[in-house]
Design a protein around this motif. Structure first.
Motif, PDB file in Angstrom:
ATOM      1  N   TRP A 114       0.853  -1.191   0.000  1.00 19.57           N
ATOM      2  CA  TRP A 114       0.000   0.000   0.000  1.00 19.57           C
ATOM      3  C   TRP A 114       0.883   1.234   0.000  1.00 19.57           C
ATOM      4  CZ3 TRP A 114      -0.834   4.285   2.995  1.00 19.57           C
ATOM      5  CH2 TRP A 114      -2.026   4.987   2.755  1.00 19.57           C
ATOM      6  N   VAL A 115       0.510   2.250  -0.798  1.00 16.87           N
ATOM      7  CA  VAL A 115       1.260   3.501  -0.897  1.00 16.87           C
ATOM      8  C   VAL A 115       0.284   4.661  -0.737  1.00 16.87           C
ATOM      9  CG1 VAL A 115       2.706   4.950  -2.372  1.00 16.87           C
ATOM     10  CG2 VAL A 115       2.858   2.459  -2.555  1.00 16.87           C
ATOM     11  N   GLY A 116       0.670   5.661   0.066  1.00 16.87           N
ATOM     12  CA  GLY A 116      -0.135   6.869   0.194  1.00 16.87           C
ATOM     13  C   GLY A 116      -0.004   7.494   1.560  1.00 16.87           C
ATOM     14  N   ASP A 117      -0.538   8.695   1.710  1.00 15.83           N
ATOM     15  CA  ASP A 117      -0.592   9.378   3.010  1.00 15.83           C
ATOM     16  C   ASP A 117       0.764   9.494   3.699  1.00 15.83           C
ATOM     17  OD1 ASP A 117      -3.320   9.682   2.650  1.00 15.83           O
ATOM     18  OD2 ASP A 117      -3.838   7.998   3.931  1.00 15.83           O
ATOM     19  N   GLY A 118       1.848   9.617   2.949  1.00 13.93           N
ATOM     20  CA  GLY A 118       3.150   9.832   3.553  1.00 13.93           C
ATOM     21  C   GLY A 118       3.853   8.592   4.066  1.00 13.93           C
ATOM     22  N   PHE A 119       3.419   7.418   3.646  1.00 11.87           N
ATOM     23  CA  PHE A 119       4.118   6.189   4.016  1.00 11.87           C
ATOM     24  C   PHE A 119       3.729   5.076   3.049  1.00 11.87           C
ATOM     25  CE2 PHE A 119       0.094   5.789   6.144  1.00 11.87           C
ATOM     26  CZ  PHE A 119      -0.202   4.431   6.118  1.00 11.87           C
ATOM     27  N   GLU A 120       4.527   4.014   3.072  1.00 13.40           N
ATOM     28  CA  GLU A 120       4.220   2.778   2.352  1.00 13.40           C
ATOM     29  C   GLU A 120       4.201   1.668   3.375  1.00 13.40           C
ATOM     30  OE1 GLU A 120       6.683   1.777  -1.013  1.00 13.40           O
ATOM     31  OE2 GLU A 120       7.038   3.893  -1.457  1.00 13.40           O
ATOM     32  N   VAL A 121       3.428   0.641   3.120  1.00 11.69           N
ATOM     33  CA  VAL A 121       3.439  -0.510   4.016  1.00 11.69           C
ATOM     34  C   VAL A 121       3.341  -1.786   3.190  1.00 11.69           C
ATOM     35  CG1 VAL A 121       0.934  -0.483   4.432  1.00 11.69           C
ATOM     36  CG2 VAL A 121       2.449  -1.545   6.107  1.00 11.69           C
ATOM     37  N   ASP A 122       4.110  -2.773   3.611  1.00 10.41           N
ATOM     38  CA  ASP A 122       4.032  -4.121   3.068  1.00 10.41           C
ATOM     39  C   ASP A 122       3.573  -5.015   4.210  1.00 10.41           C
ATOM     40  OD1 ASP A 122       5.077  -3.912   0.314  1.00 10.41           O
ATOM     41  OD2 ASP A 122       6.850  -3.147   1.349  1.00 10.41           O
ATOM     42  N   ILE A 123       2.447  -5.703   3.999  1.00 11.29           N
ATOM     43  CA  ILE A 123       1.887  -6.589   5.014  1.00 11.29           C
ATOM     44  C   ILE A 123       1.996  -8.013   4.495  1.00 11.29           C
ATOM     45  CG2 ILE A 123      -0.162  -7.205   6.339  1.00 11.29           C
ATOM     46  CD1 ILE A 123      -1.091  -4.280   6.021  1.00 11.29           C
ATOM     47  N   LEU A 124       2.708  -8.847   5.242  1.00 14.11           N
ATOM     48  CA  LEU A 124       2.873 -10.247   4.869  1.00 14.11           C
ATOM     49  C   LEU A 124       1.529 -10.952   4.931  1.00 14.11           C
ATOM     50  CD1 LEU A 124       4.949 -12.461   4.171  1.00 14.11           C
ATOM     51  CD2 LEU A 124       5.089 -12.937   6.623  1.00 14.11           C
ATOM     52  N   LEU A 125       1.213 -11.686   3.887  1.00 19.27           N
ATOM     53  CA  LEU A 125      -0.071 -12.375   3.805  1.00 19.27           C
ATOM     54  C   LEU A 125       0.107 -13.867   3.974  1.00 19.27           C
ATOM     55  CD1 LEU A 125      -1.565 -10.500   0.737  1.00 19.27           C
ATOM     56  CD2 LEU A 125      -2.173 -10.195   3.140  1.00 19.27           C
ATOM     57  N   ASP A 126      -0.873 -14.475   4.613  1.00 19.10           N
ATOM     58  CA  ASP A 126      -0.967 -15.926   4.677  1.00 19.10           C
ATOM     59  C   ASP A 126      -1.598 -16.351   3.362  1.00 19.10           C
ATOM     60  OD1 ASP A 126      -1.803 -18.554   5.032  1.00 19.10           O
ATOM     61  OD2 ASP A 126      -2.436 -18.247   7.099  1.00 19.10           O
ATOM     62  N   GLY A 127      -0.932 -17.185   2.611  1.00 18.71           N
ATOM     63  CA  GLY A 127      -1.414 -17.589   1.289  1.00 18.71           C
ATOM     64  C   GLY A 127      -2.794 -18.204   1.288  1.00 18.71           C
ATOM     65  N   ASN A 128      -3.261 -18.689   2.434  1.00 20.96           N
ATOM     66  CA  ASN A 128      -4.563 -19.347   2.504  1.00 20.96           C
ATOM     67  C   ASN A 128      -5.679 -18.417   2.953  1.00 20.96           C
ATOM     68  OD1 ASN A 128      -3.317 -21.798   1.817  1.00 20.96           O
ATOM     69  ND2 ASN A 128      -2.761 -22.143   3.940  1.00 20.96           N
ATOM     70  N   VAL A 129      -5.367 -17.149   3.243  1.00 18.73           N
ATOM     71  CA  VAL A 129      -6.343 -16.230   3.801  1.00 18.73           C
ATOM     72  C   VAL A 129      -6.541 -15.051   2.853  1.00 18.73           C
ATOM     73  CG1 VAL A 129      -6.840 -14.692   5.741  1.00 18.73           C
ATOM     74  CG2 VAL A 129      -5.711 -16.870   6.156  1.00 18.73           C
ATOM     75  N   ASP A 130      -7.792 -14.705   2.592  1.00 18.32           N
ATOM     76  CA  ASP A 130      -8.115 -13.529   1.799  1.00 18.32           C
ATOM     77  C   ASP A 130      -7.640 -12.286   2.540  1.00 18.32           C
ATOM     78  OD1 ASP A 130      -9.857 -12.368  -0.500  1.00 18.32           O
ATOM     79  OD2 ASP A 130     -10.459 -11.270   1.307  1.00 18.32           O
ATOM     80  N   ALA A 131      -7.143 -11.292   1.813  1.00 20.01           N
ATOM     81  CA  ALA A 131      -6.621 -10.067   2.444  1.00 20.01           C
ATOM     82  C   ALA A 131      -7.669  -9.389   3.317  1.00 20.01           C
ATOM     83  CB  ALA A 131      -6.114  -9.103   1.371  1.00 20.01           C
ATOM     84  N   GLY A 132      -8.943  -9.525   2.981  1.00 22.77           N
ATOM     85  CA  GLY A 132     -10.004  -8.933   3.779  1.00 22.77           C
ATOM     86  C   GLY A 132     -10.268  -9.652   5.079  1.00 22.77           C
ATOM     87  N   ASP A 133      -9.759 -10.880   5.208  1.00 22.36           N
ATOM     88  CA  ASP A 133      -9.959 -11.673   6.419  1.00 22.36           C
ATOM     89  C   ASP A 133      -8.694 -11.820   7.255  1.00 22.36           C
ATOM     90  OD1 ASP A 133     -12.666 -12.177   5.908  1.00 22.36           O
ATOM     91  OD2 ASP A 133     -12.178 -13.865   4.595  1.00 22.36           O
ATOM     92  N   LEU A 134      -7.614 -11.167   6.850  1.00 22.82           N
ATOM     93  CA  LEU A 134      -6.335 -11.303   7.539  1.00 22.82           C
ATOM     94  C   LEU A 134      -6.446 -10.859   8.999  1.00 22.82           C
ATOM     95  CD1 LEU A 134      -3.388 -12.110   6.762  1.00 22.82           C
ATOM     96  CD2 LEU A 134      -2.924  -9.663   6.649  1.00 22.82           C
ATOM     97  N   GLU A 135      -5.972 -11.678   9.924  1.00 23.38           N
ATOM     98  CA  GLU A 135      -6.018 -11.349  11.348  1.00 23.38           C
ATOM     99  C   GLU A 135      -4.637 -11.158  11.963  1.00 23.38           C
ATOM    100  OE1 GLU A 135      -9.130 -12.789  13.947  1.00 23.38           O
ATOM    101  OE2 GLU A 135      -9.640 -14.235  12.371  1.00 23.38           O
TER     102      GLU A 135
END
Length: 125
Positions: free
Chosen positions: A14-35
């Motif tokens: 994600w890029v914007g608002d004065g920063f970037e972030v990379d969030i590690l994802l679990d390959g089995n979980v939809d990004a909307g359900d990431l906990e």
């Protein structure tokens, strides 16, 4: 703006608002359900910070598992150095939390800095 990812990519960028972030994802979980989102936050200056974003529900499940395994005094506590507890799951909610922390100026006091040699500053609590 949230950017998508290919199935082969292990992170959400994600890029914007004065920063970037990379969030590690679990390959089995939809990004909307990431906990649980292990993340690297990069400021325009190039400074990088580490944050583990995790939902209350996930912490409860971990502590329940530790109750059974005997870890952490049988699940009576949970902690990690770069922990940020979020109420809602999903990368969009996690980005909102990071945005607020960056805007408040608290990022350097809440999250360990990642140096050029990939070493982390340990935070004093």
């Amino acid at each position: 703006m949230l950017l998508g990812r290919l199935a082969s990519e292990p992170y959400f960028h994600w890029v914007g608002d004065g920063f970037e972030v990379d969030i590690l994802l679990d390959g089995n979980v939809d990004a909307g359900d990431l906990e649980v989102g292990d993340s690297i936050i990069t400021l325009p200056t190039g400074e990088r910070y580490s944050a583990l974003l995790i939902t209350l529900d996930q912490i409860s499940r971990i502590m329940d598992r530790h109750r059974q395994s005997g870890e952490n005094l049988s699940g009576r506590y949970f902690g990690t150095p770069d922990l940020i507890v979020v109420r809602d799951k999903g990368v969009a909610a996690m980005v909102d939390v990071i945005r607020d922390i960056v805007a408040s100026g608290h990022l350097p006091t809440w999250c360990p800095k990642i140096h050029a040699n990939d070493q982390l500053d340990l935070l004093e609590m």
